[in-house]
Write a protein that holds these residues in place. Structure first.
Motif: not given
Length: 253
Positions: A12-13, A15-16, A19-20, A77, A80, A82, A112
């Motif tokens: 999931p990290v 994936h995040k 996206q960023y 946050d 955008g 990590l 993160d």
């Protein structure tokens, strides 16, 4: 724009991060090797629009308080990106579990991404995973380093890659000088990036974003002094963002 690790099966990290990366058109991480809370927050604020990762060395901050990491977390946050705490864990599982979770810094409450040497064996992965329970945190394994005369052997690097490939529930990739695995779920981040291509007198070697991304197949460039030691870190971050993204576009064309 083709970009790896956007499928739903990966960490999931990761994936995040993807996206960023796509939203900001950036594959830039800044290494914030500064020593005061004021400097760290000022640097983070100045480069926030251009980065997808802020890499910290929280134990070199001379005036650390928990308020610092709360402010960094809020900024990350909102902007955008990590937070990657470059602690380089290298101890037995029980010890690293406490190092990442407890003590003064309580890293697992705000980071993160963390990283570790595999020298102690797979138990270090299990210990860090236990210490990170309750939050989505990705682990990078150190497979190669950019310093001269380092002791990373080919066999050690290969074993690090093999271990990462069978522990993808927690391991999200590598710190390395080149792409080492055919597994597209695993991210490669490369430090020692500087467009000046010069080293220092403490054994650091530098490579350009084009070498790291186009030639060596890495995904994320990590830039330190080329940005934080610049007279204008914001403008320097923009230059590195554009150079690294352009290299990624050429590679993926």
């Amino acid at each position: 724009m083709k970009f790896p690790y956007l499928n739903s099966s990966v960490h999931p990290v990761s994936h995040k991060l993807a996206q960023y990366t796509c939203d900001k058109k950036s594959n830039l991480a800044v290494s914030a090797d500064v020593t005061t809370a004021k400097e760290l927050l000022a640097l983070a604020e100045s480069v926030a629009d251009h980065i997808v990762i802020l890499k910290t060395h929280i134990d070199i901050i001379t005036d650390f308080t928990p308020d610092l990491t709360e402010k960094l977390r809020a900024l990350a946050d909102n902007a955008g990106f990590l937070i990657f705490e470059d602690r380089k864990f290298a101890d037995i599982g029980n010890t690293v579990m406490h190092q990442v979770r407890d003590g003064v810094y309580q890293i697992s409450r705000w980071a993160d991404i963390i990283n570790a040497h595999l020298l102690p064996g797979k138990g270090i992965i299990d210990g860090l995973k236990a210490g990170c329970q309750g939050r989505e945190i990705g682990l990078l394994l150190l497979a190669q380093m950019s310093s001269k005369n380092n002791l990373f052997s080919d066999s050690y690097t290969k074993e690090t890659v093999r271990t990462a490939e069978i522990n993808k529930d927690f391991v999200m990739g590598f710190i390395a000088q080149e792409k080492l695995s055919d597994d597209e779920d695993l991210i490669t981040m490369t430090p020692g990036v500087n467009m000046a291509k010069k080293g220092d007198n403490l054994g650091q070697n530098y490579h350009t974003p084009q070498q790291v991304i186009q030639d060596n197949g890495s995904d994320i460039v990590i830039v330190g002094r080329g940005i934080y030691a610049s007279d204008d870190p914001k403008s320097a971050a923009l230059s590195y963002q554009q150079a690294a993204w352009s290299a990624l576009e050429v590679r993926n064309a």
